[in-house]
Design an enzyme around this catalytic site. Structure first.
Site, mmCIF file in Angstrom:
data_model
loop_
_atom_site.group_PDB
_atom_site.id
_atom_site.type_symbol
_atom_site.label_atom_id
_atom_site.label_comp_id
_atom_site.label_asym_id
_atom_site.label_seq_id
_atom_site.Cartn_x
_atom_site.Cartn_y
_atom_site.Cartn_z
ATOM 1 N N ASP A 1 34.422 -10.312 -39.745
ATOM 2 C CA ASP A 1 34.003 -9.712 -38.479
ATOM 3 C C ASP A 1 35.021 -10.158 -37.433
ATOM 4 O OD1 ASP A 1 32.782 -8.852 -36.175
ATOM 5 O OD2 ASP A 1 30.794 -9.607 -36.695
ATOM 6 N N TYR B 1 30.566 -20.665 -65.265
ATOM 7 C CA TYR B 1 31.708 -20.806 -64.355
ATOM 8 C C TYR B 1 31.393 -21.722 -63.182
ATOM 9 C CZ TYR B 1 35.336 -17.633 -66.072
ATOM 10 O OH TYR B 1 36.353 -17.062 -66.792
ATOM 11 N N TYR C 1 22.011 -13.928 -57.986
ATOM 12 C CA TYR C 1 21.660 -15.312 -58.318
ATOM 13 C C TYR C 1 21.604 -16.253 -57.121
ATOM 14 C CZ TYR C 1 22.656 -13.859 -63.136
ATOM 15 O OH TYR C 1 22.655 -13.213 -64.334
ATOM 16 N N PHE D 1 26.559 -10.116 -60.459
ATOM 17 C CA PHE D 1 26.783 -10.277 -59.029
ATOM 18 C C PHE D 1 26.276 -11.687 -58.664
ATOM 19 C CE2 PHE D 1 26.561 -5.802 -59.783
ATOM 20 C CZ PHE D 1 27.328 -5.162 -58.815
ATOM 21 N N ASP D 2 27.161 -12.650 -58.670
ATOM 22 C CA ASP D 2 26.714 -14.041 -58.531
ATOM 23 C C ASP D 2 26.117 -14.341 -57.166
ATOM 24 O OD1 ASP D 2 27.313 -14.755 -61.108
ATOM 25 O OD2 ASP D 2 29.366 -15.336 -60.649
#
Length: 665
Positions: free
Chosen positions: A450, A392, A312, A307-308
């Site tokens: 939103d 990446y 991180y 979960f980048d």
């Protein structure tokens, strides 16, 4: 020559207090937060900042804000004690210098704070102090000093000793010299489990000793690149009269568009209060999470799911963009201020790039009866940032068009994650170079939209094509129509795209109508690619449930910001969207948030090595009934000096010049 200027919005460095609740973060505000936490005894010698971002006020407060009115600028800081592994979630007012709230995080239940820079720096020393790791390298005849390692998020599996502990997993990559890209030389069949708090290896998985691939990954080496392609001529982007947009302390005006920009280390670039011709469209737009699940079930790789954003804080590593390389044209840069591990302000120079692009024909018609010919050029405002995370690199490009369209494009490039490729093959990976494999994986993003389509009260309708059976009323079988279904509750609004029926989702305002009596709206047009492919009983399915649907719709709640939960690292699952929608709230004509999952499923190619050409994914928000007619009729024709059509008149051309004159892409 190319008319390009390095123009930068330096307001983030000015000492003046911000005048808007959503203004860009100042360095002085970071200092005030750190000082308040220190005074409260929360920031000690071993405590680090694991997360820092503006704590935006609730929507109603921001919309009610009057220029010049006092504001309370608050920031959220997650603190991690490296010595004990304990962590705290705090909110601090930079205006008053006071800690507004502080609570200790229940790590076994809620998850851990993200991995931070200080832990990246520790990992190789921890590994090289472990006899099991050293022995595994010696067995492969590899010198430990040549091995590069990174702390990779561990996920949550059936390891009771990891519950409540701060755990990472680590592969090794051999680096043959200082300029060598180690991704080309994975040390496969070996992985270490590491307790970051105790700074020790808890487990070594050593199941195979395939040869370390010898291929070169040095894409920046002229010998690897080969002779340059000299036949390419320069392309010059010029705007002789300058750019058409203005930026003032994060507020952007371009054509009929008016919006604010923001930046934080978890989401990166954020867009706020997006309006067209004075009418609101979207209150806040961001990429709130992304997950990269890998497909290889090997004993050393089954846990690879990154979960980048949440694990991180990937935007803290955003590039300082370079003129003429990352962006072309008359560029405006915006610096971004974040906090480093010690709570000191860190300025990312040129973090955000803004420029205009010509994108071809906007509208055009050559009429058979009147002989009139009109053509207008489309252009877009591009607001972007690029961030590398491990192997990446991701670019996020928001596009605003003259006809009211909004697009997001994500550009994925960099280096594919690598593994040794066995002689007998691997059904879960592609051989991209001799003996070098790239496992199959996905890149799945969650956009948090939103929406405020002409007001706060909105609803969502699913629109799709419906075939009409041949028979009475359709005797020749050619008929089809559009079917719309109102999604009235959160339980109904968990949907997947279906390209076979051109499925889209219309965000409408049931209280506003256009001149034709239709509800004004914007359509979310999905690409409709695969959602999460992991099994429903898997750990990653529980932790990344947001990625199992293309669409979720929830009632607005200012505390519900991240679709996999606030603390994703080692979260056991069920947090975020799956937890929120259990309330099954009414979403018909309410203040709602639309969540859209999109992305790519990557079966790597040899052409992706040693550096991957950009892969593209994204979505479009397109006005549907928001306007009474084409909103871009007022776009002027291109002046003759800039329209090389062989005629002095750029919108009435006769003779041979009429063939595609001035309308090329």
């Amino acid at each position: 020559m190319t008319t390009v200027e390095d123009r930068r919005d330096a307001t983030t460095d000015t000492p003046e207090a911000p005048t808007h609740p959503l203004a860009m973060t100042r360095g002085a505000e970071v200092d005030r937060v750190r000082e308040a936490l220190t005074a409260a005894g929360l920031l000690t010698e071993t405590v680090r900042f694991a997360f820092f971002a503006p704590e935006e006020p609730p929507k109603a407060e921001v919309l009610a804000h009057d220029d010049g009115a006092p504001i309370d600028r608050r920031f959220r800081a997650v603190l991690l004690d490296l010595a004990t592994g304990r962590s705290w979630d705090t909110v601090v007012s930079a205006t008053s210098g006071e800690v507004v709230s502080s609570r200790e995080i229940d790590a076994p239940r809620e998850g851990q704070p993200p991995i931070i820079d200080a832990e990246f720096e520790l990992i190789e020393d921890i590994l090289n102090a472990d006899d099991g790791w050293i022995e595994a390298l010696r067995k492969r005849d590899i010198e430990p000093a040549l091995v590069r390692a990174v702390p990779l998020s561990a996920g949550v599996y059936d390891h009771p000793e990891e519950v409540g502990r701060r755990i990472v997993r680590s592969f090794g990559f051999r680096q043959d010299h200082e300029q060598d890209h180690p991704w080309a030389h994975p040390i496969d069949g070996l992985v270490a489990y590491v307790d970051l708090t105790d700074r020790r290896v808890t487990r070594i998985i050593d199941v195979a000793t395939p040869p370390v691939p010898a291929t070169s990954g040095n894409f920046d080496d002229p010998e690897v690149q080969g002779p340059p392609l000299d036949s390419l001529k320069p392309i010059e982007i010029t705007q002789p009269e300058g750019r058409s947009f203005t930026v003032e302390d994060g507020r952007v005006r371009w054509g009929k568009w008016d919006l604010r920009i923001g930046f934080n280390e978890r989401e990166g670039l954020t867009l706020h209060q997006i309006a067209f011709d004075g009418r609101p469209v979207c209150y806040r737009a961001s990429i709130a999470e992304m997950v990269v699940p890998y497909a290889d079930p090997a004993p050393t790789r089954f846990w690879q799911n990154y979960f980048d954003c949440g694990e991180y804080m990937f935007a803290r590593y955003a590039d300082s963009l370079q003129l003429g390389c990352d962006c072309l044209g008359d560029i405006h840069y915006v610096d971004a201020v974040i906090a480093d591990d010690f709570g000191l302000p860190k300025t990312i120079t040129n973090a955000i790039c803004m420029h205009e692009e010509d994108t071809g024909v906007l509208w055009k018609h050559s009429d058979l009866f009147t002989q009139s010919r009109e053509v207008r050029r489309q252009r877009r405002l591009v607001i972007s940032f690029f961030t590398p995370i491990g192997n990446y690199d991701y670019g996020f490009y928001w596009y605003l068009y003259l006809d009211g369209t909004i697009q997001l494009e994500v550009k994925a490039t960099g280096i594919v994650f690598t593994a040794a490729y066995p002689e007998g093959g691997n059904e879960y990976a592609t051989e991209v170079a001799p003996g070098l494999g790239a496992p199959y994986h996905q890149h799945l993003f969650s956009a948090r939209l939103d929406m405020t389509v002409d007001g706060v009260r909105n609803a969502v309708e699913e629109a799709e094509a419906e075939r009409v059976p041949m028979g009475e009323g359709n005797p020749y079988g050619n008929a089809f129509r559009q079917r719309r279904t109102r999604l009235s509750r959160e339980s109904q609004a968990q949907r997947r795209a279906d390209g076979s029926v051109v499925r889209s989702w219309h965000i409408v305002n049931p209280e506003k109508r256009n001149a034709l009596g239709q509800n004004v709206g914007y359509a979310l047009l999905p690409e409709g690619r695969a959602t999460l492919l992991a099994d429903e009983a898997s750990s990653i399915h529980a932790r990344a449930t947001f990625a199992t649907n293309h669409l979720w719709v929830t009632r607005y709640d200012p505390a519900q910001r991240y679709p996999a939960g606030d603390f994703v690292n080692q979260n056991p699952g069920g947090a975020g969207l799956p937890a929120w929608v259990r309330a099954d709230r009414d979403i018909d004509g309410e203040d709602i948030v639309v969540w859209h999952t999109f992305g790519t499923t990557h079966f790597p190619r040899p052409e992706d090595w040693p550096v991957m050409p950009v892969d593209h994914t994204g979505f479009t928000l397109k006005p549907v009934g928001f306007f009474d007619r084409n909103p871009a009729l007022d776009v002027p024709a291109t002046r003759a000096a800039h329209c090389h059509n062989g005629s002095g008149d750029d919108h009435e051309v006769h003779g041979p010049a009429k063939e595609r004159a001035g309308d090329g892409d």
